[in-house]
Design a protein around this motif. Structure first.
Motif, PDB file in Angstrom:
ATOM      1  N   VAL A  50       0.834  -1.206   0.000  1.00 39.77           N
ATOM      2  CA  VAL A  50       0.000   0.000   0.000  1.00 39.77           C
ATOM      3  C   VAL A  50       0.866   1.254   0.000  1.00 39.77           C
ATOM      4  CG1 VAL A  50      -1.628   1.352   1.382  1.00 39.77           C
ATOM      5  CG2 VAL A  50      -1.990  -1.097   1.081  1.00 39.77           C
ATOM      6  N   LEU A  51       1.961   1.216   0.706  1.00 45.25           N
ATOM      7  CA  LEU A  51       2.836   2.388   0.813  1.00 45.25           C
ATOM      8  C   LEU A  51       3.881   2.460  -0.301  1.00 45.25           C
ATOM      9  CD1 LEU A  51       3.367   2.445   4.674  1.00 45.25           C
ATOM     10  CD2 LEU A  51       1.761   3.793   3.299  1.00 45.25           C
ATOM     11  N   SER A  52       3.836   1.525  -1.228  1.00 44.48           N
ATOM     12  CA  SER A  52       4.820   1.518  -2.312  1.00 44.48           C
ATOM     13  C   SER A  52       4.544   2.640  -3.308  1.00 44.48           C
ATOM     14  CB  SER A  52       4.809   0.169  -3.034  1.00 44.48           C
ATOM     15  OG  SER A  52       3.642   0.050  -3.814  1.00 44.48           O
ATOM     16  N   PRO A  53       5.574   3.133  -3.970  1.00 45.12           N
ATOM     17  CA  PRO A  53       5.386   4.182  -4.981  1.00 45.12           C
ATOM     18  C   PRO A  53       4.450   3.744  -6.116  1.00 45.12           C
ATOM     19  CG  PRO A  53       7.706   3.993  -4.414  1.00 45.12           C
ATOM     20  CD  PRO A  53       6.994   2.854  -3.741  1.00 45.12           C
ATOM     21  N   THR A  54       4.503   2.486  -6.491  1.00 50.74           N
ATOM     22  CA  THR A  54       3.634   1.991  -7.572  1.00 50.74           C
ATOM     23  C   THR A  54       2.173   2.083  -7.167  1.00 50.74           C
ATOM     24  OG1 THR A  54       5.354   0.477  -8.305  1.00 50.74           O
ATOM     25  CG2 THR A  54       3.119   0.007  -9.031  1.00 50.74           C
ATOM     26  N   PHE A  55       1.853   1.605  -5.979  1.00 50.49           N
ATOM     27  CA  PHE A  55       0.476   1.643  -5.494  1.00 50.49           C
ATOM     28  C   PHE A  55      -0.011   3.077  -5.360  1.00 50.49           C
ATOM     29  CE2 PHE A  55      -2.867   1.577  -2.294  1.00 50.49           C
ATOM     30  CZ  PHE A  55      -3.666   0.535  -2.742  1.00 50.49           C
ATOM     31  N   LEU A  56       0.797   3.931  -4.750  1.00 51.36           N
ATOM     32  CA  LEU A  56       0.410   5.335  -4.586  1.00 51.36           C
ATOM     33  C   LEU A  56       0.206   6.018  -5.933  1.00 51.36           C
ATOM     34  CD1 LEU A  56       2.662   6.381  -1.581  1.00 51.36           C
ATOM     35  CD2 LEU A  56       0.198   5.987  -1.583  1.00 51.36           C
ATOM     36  N   LEU A 103      -0.813   4.498  -8.698  1.00 50.58           N
ATOM     37  CA  LEU A 103      -2.041   3.959  -9.299  1.00 50.58           C
ATOM     38  C   LEU A 103      -3.316   4.463  -8.638  1.00 50.58           C
ATOM     39  CD1 LEU A 103      -0.998   0.253  -9.925  1.00 50.58           C
ATOM     40  CD2 LEU A 103      -1.493   1.987 -11.651  1.00 50.58           C
ATOM     41  N   VAL A 104      -3.296   4.654  -7.322  1.00 48.59           N
ATOM     42  CA  VAL A 104      -4.542   5.008  -6.637  1.00 48.59           C
ATOM     43  C   VAL A 104      -4.622   6.468  -6.192  1.00 48.59           C
ATOM     44  CG1 VAL A 104      -4.923   2.649  -5.849  1.00 48.59           C
ATOM     45  CG2 VAL A 104      -3.768   4.252  -4.353  1.00 48.59           C
ATOM     46  N   VAL A 105      -3.520   7.206  -6.293  1.00 50.60           N
ATOM     47  CA  VAL A 105      -3.563   8.614  -5.884  1.00 50.60           C
ATOM     48  C   VAL A 105      -3.204   9.535  -7.041  1.00 50.60           C
ATOM     49  CG1 VAL A 105      -2.634  10.360  -4.315  1.00 50.60           C
ATOM     50  CG2 VAL A 105      -3.046   8.043  -3.469  1.00 50.60           C
ATOM     51  N   TRP A 106      -1.971   9.432  -7.524  1.00 46.50           N
ATOM     52  CA  TRP A 106      -1.484  10.414  -8.493  1.00 46.50           C
ATOM     53  C   TRP A 106      -2.133  10.303  -9.863  1.00 46.50           C
ATOM     54  CZ3 TRP A 106      -0.025  14.011  -5.708  1.00 46.50           C
ATOM     55  CH2 TRP A 106       0.689  13.798  -4.552  1.00 46.50           C
ATOM     56  N   GLN A 107      -2.255   9.103 -10.389  1.00 46.03           N
ATOM     57  CA  GLN A 107      -2.864   8.959 -11.713  1.00 46.03           C
ATOM     58  C   GLN A 107      -4.329   9.396 -11.729  1.00 46.03           C
ATOM     59  OE1 GLN A 107      -2.052   5.127 -13.490  1.00 46.03           O
ATOM     60  NE2 GLN A 107       0.147   5.402 -13.281  1.00 46.03           N
ATOM     61  N   PRO A 108      -5.145   9.008 -10.734  1.00 42.77           N
ATOM     62  CA  PRO A 108      -6.527   9.505 -10.740  1.00 42.77           C
ATOM     63  C   PRO A 108      -6.621  11.027 -10.629  1.00 42.77           C
ATOM     64  CG  PRO A 108      -6.357   7.583  -9.331  1.00 42.77           C
ATOM     65  CD  PRO A 108      -4.952   7.959  -9.722  1.00 42.77           C
TER      66      PRO A 108
END
Length: 135
Positions: free
Chosen positions: A47-53, A55-60
């Motif tokens: 959840v705290l990984s850059p990939t997850f962040l 996908l679910v925060v920056w891209q949206p």
């Protein structure tokens, strides 16, 4: 510039029943999806990984600013973009179709089509509140 991108602050949107119903519909959809398909829990490290962040925060956030903010805002400035049919503006409809097309490039067709209804709903919120904040 900020109003053209839909960055006008609207502190009252969360009190609107239409917004509350939209949020409940989203919760219902995800709950149904969770009940229908098996899920695999993810770890806190994931959840705290850059990939997850990303996908679910920056891209949206970037998608909302680009599609709902810029594209829909620009189309809505045209007289034909403001025309409505059952509460949906032409600007919202065209932006949503563009959003689906963008997802079609990198997702399976059914998954790309699955973003149409949420896109129309978020576009409706953009039109209703003149802001991307609710989205």
């Amino acid at each position: 510039m900020s109003s053209a991108l839909g960055l006008a602050w609207c502190p009252w949107f969360y009190r609107d029943i239409v917004f509350a119903e939209a949020m409940l519909a989203g919760v219902g959809f995800w709950l149904g999806l969770w009940l229908w398909f098996p899920v695999h829990p993810i770890t806190l490290a994931q959840v705290l990984s850059p990939t997850f962040l990303s996908l679910v925060v920056w891209q949206p956030i970037l998608e909302e600013l680009l599609f709902r903010g810029y594209c829909q805002g620009r189309l809505r400035q045209q007289s034909w973009g403001q025309q409505c049919w059952r509460g949906l503006t032409v600007a919202n409809s065209l932006t949503s179709l563009l959003f689906v097309a963008g997802h079609y490039l990198s997702h399976p067709p059914l998954w790309a089509m699955a973003v149409l209804l949420p896109s129309l709903l978020l576009g409706y919120c953009r039109d209703r509140y003149q802001s991307v904040y609710p989205s």
